[in-house]
Design a protein around this motif. Structure first.
Motif, PDB file in Angstrom:
ATOM      1  N   GLY A 273     -10.301  35.711 -24.544  1.00  0.00           N
ATOM      2  CA  GLY A 273     -10.975  35.432 -25.801  1.00  0.00           C
ATOM      3  C   GLY A 273     -12.176  34.526 -25.632  1.00  0.00           C
ATOM      4  N   VAL A 274     -12.949  34.745 -24.576  1.00  0.00           N
ATOM      5  CA  VAL A 274     -14.129  33.921 -24.312  1.00  0.00           C
ATOM      6  C   VAL A 274     -15.397  34.765 -24.445  1.00  0.00           C
ATOM      7  N   GLY A 275     -15.496  35.488 -25.534  1.00  0.00           N
ATOM      8  CA  GLY A 275     -16.681  36.307 -25.764  1.00  0.00           C
ATOM      9  C   GLY A 275     -16.670  37.543 -24.893  1.00  0.00           C
ATOM     10  N   ARG A 276     -17.807  37.871 -24.325  1.00  0.00           N
ATOM     11  CA  ARG A 276     -17.952  39.087 -23.534  1.00  0.00           C
ATOM     12  C   ARG A 276     -17.470  38.914 -22.094  1.00  0.00           C
ATOM     13  N   GLN A 277     -17.209  37.685 -21.688  1.00  0.00           N
ATOM     14  CA  GLN A 277     -16.702  37.466 -20.336  1.00  0.00           C
ATOM     15  C   GLN A 277     -15.228  37.840 -20.277  1.00  0.00           C
ATOM     16  N   LEU A 278     -14.870  38.612 -19.283  1.00  0.00           N
ATOM     17  CA  LEU A 278     -13.469  38.953 -19.058  1.00  0.00           C
ATOM     18  C   LEU A 278     -12.774  37.776 -18.380  1.00  0.00           C
ATOM     19  N   GLY A 279     -11.466  37.682 -18.593  1.00  0.00           N
ATOM     20  CA  GLY A 279     -10.704  36.615 -17.955  1.00  0.00           C
ATOM     21  C   GLY A 279     -10.873  36.610 -16.447  1.00  0.00           C
ATOM     22  N   SER A 280     -10.926  37.797 -15.852  1.00  0.00           N
ATOM     23  CA  SER A 280     -11.092  37.888 -14.398  1.00  0.00           C
ATOM     24  C   SER A 280     -12.406  37.272 -13.945  1.00  0.00           C
ATOM     25  N   GLU A 281     -13.452  37.468 -14.719  1.00  0.00           N
ATOM     26  CA  GLU A 281     -14.750  36.887 -14.363  1.00  0.00           C
ATOM     27  C   GLU A 281     -14.704  35.365 -14.472  1.00  0.00           C
ATOM     28  N   VAL A 282     -14.115  34.857 -15.537  1.00  0.00           N
ATOM     29  CA  VAL A 282     -14.016  33.409 -15.738  1.00  0.00           C
ATOM     30  C   VAL A 282     -13.236  32.785 -14.582  1.00  0.00           C
ATOM     31  N   PHE A 283     -12.118  33.400 -14.220  1.00  0.00           N
ATOM     32  CA  PHE A 283     -11.311  32.874 -13.121  1.00  0.00           C
ATOM     33  C   PHE A 283     -12.063  32.961 -11.794  1.00  0.00           C
ATOM     34  N   LEU A 284     -12.714  34.086 -11.508  1.00  0.00           N
ATOM     35  CA  LEU A 284     -13.435  34.228 -10.238  1.00  0.00           C
ATOM     36  C   LEU A 284     -14.526  33.175 -10.107  1.00  0.00           C
ATOM     37  N   ARG A 285     -15.272  32.961 -11.154  1.00  0.00           N
ATOM     38  CA  ARG A 285     -16.330  31.943 -11.106  1.00  0.00           C
ATOM     39  C   ARG A 285     -15.743  30.564 -10.790  1.00  0.00           C
ATOM     40  N   HIS A 286     -14.621  30.246 -11.432  1.00  0.00           N
ATOM     41  CA  HIS A 286     -14.026  28.917 -11.213  1.00  0.00           C
ATOM     42  C   HIS A 286     -13.352  28.832  -9.842  1.00  0.00           C
TER      43      HIS A 286
END
Length: 183
Positions: A94-107
């Protein structure tokens, strides 16, 4: 005259998908078998710990976090020293257009550096992108390189049918593509 074709769409507000879906044990074991020499493994959203379980049998050093246990990886700002990161994140953060996988990979890249990473992703993570897509450009230019892909069947996860795959980053010693034998 025939009736018009009706398109049935999933209403994610009225029918939300569960975000805690266990990785099948056979898949966890297969993934661990691809990394026989790994000593230190990290899972940033471990759930019930299934992805780490096969590494336990090899006496690897493991670190894990999970929001359910009060350890939210996405708010963690330290460094983690690991040889491998395995991650089956919730796809719907639920972070807009970013998928959870993208958020996790970046971090993961911020916290762990550019180590080998095993990341479960929805098919839309890598595919179905537009020329101007920020995700497509970021993946193209990301320091972590996709070195292998594992195709998963639609019904890989219990009680859930979802198009997904596993991406392997920074592991050039693996085969470029895997299909797993499902028990």
């Amino acid at each position: 005259m025939s009736s018009p074709l009706t398109v049935k769409r999933n209403n994610y507000i009225r029918n939300p998908k569960q975000s805690n879906i266990q990785t099948p044990l056979w898949l966890c074991e297969f993934i661990a078998s691809l990394f026989p020499d790994i000593q230190r493994v990290f899972d940033p959203c471990c759930g019930d710990g299934r992805l780490l379980q096969p590494f336990t049998l090899r006496n690897c050093t493991m670190q894990s976090m999970d929001v359910e246990t009060g350890q939210d990886f996405l708010t963690f700002h330290g460094k983690i020293d690991a040889d491998l990161c395995v991650c089956n994140p919730p796809f719907n953060l639920g972070v807009g257009r970013q998928l959870g996988s993208e958020v996790f990979l970046r971090h993961i890249l911020e916290v762990c550096g550019n180590i080998p990473i095993v990341l479960f992703v929805p098919m839309g993570f890598r595919l179905n992108q537009r020329k101007q897509s920020k995700r497509w450009r970021w993946l193209r230019d990301c320091p972590a390189r996709i070195t292998s892909i594992m195709s998963l069947p639609l019904d890989c996860f219990e009680d859930v049918e979802f198009h997904s795959e596993v991406l392997f980053f920074n592991a050039p010693y693996l085969q470029p593509h895997y299909f797993v034998n499902i028990p």
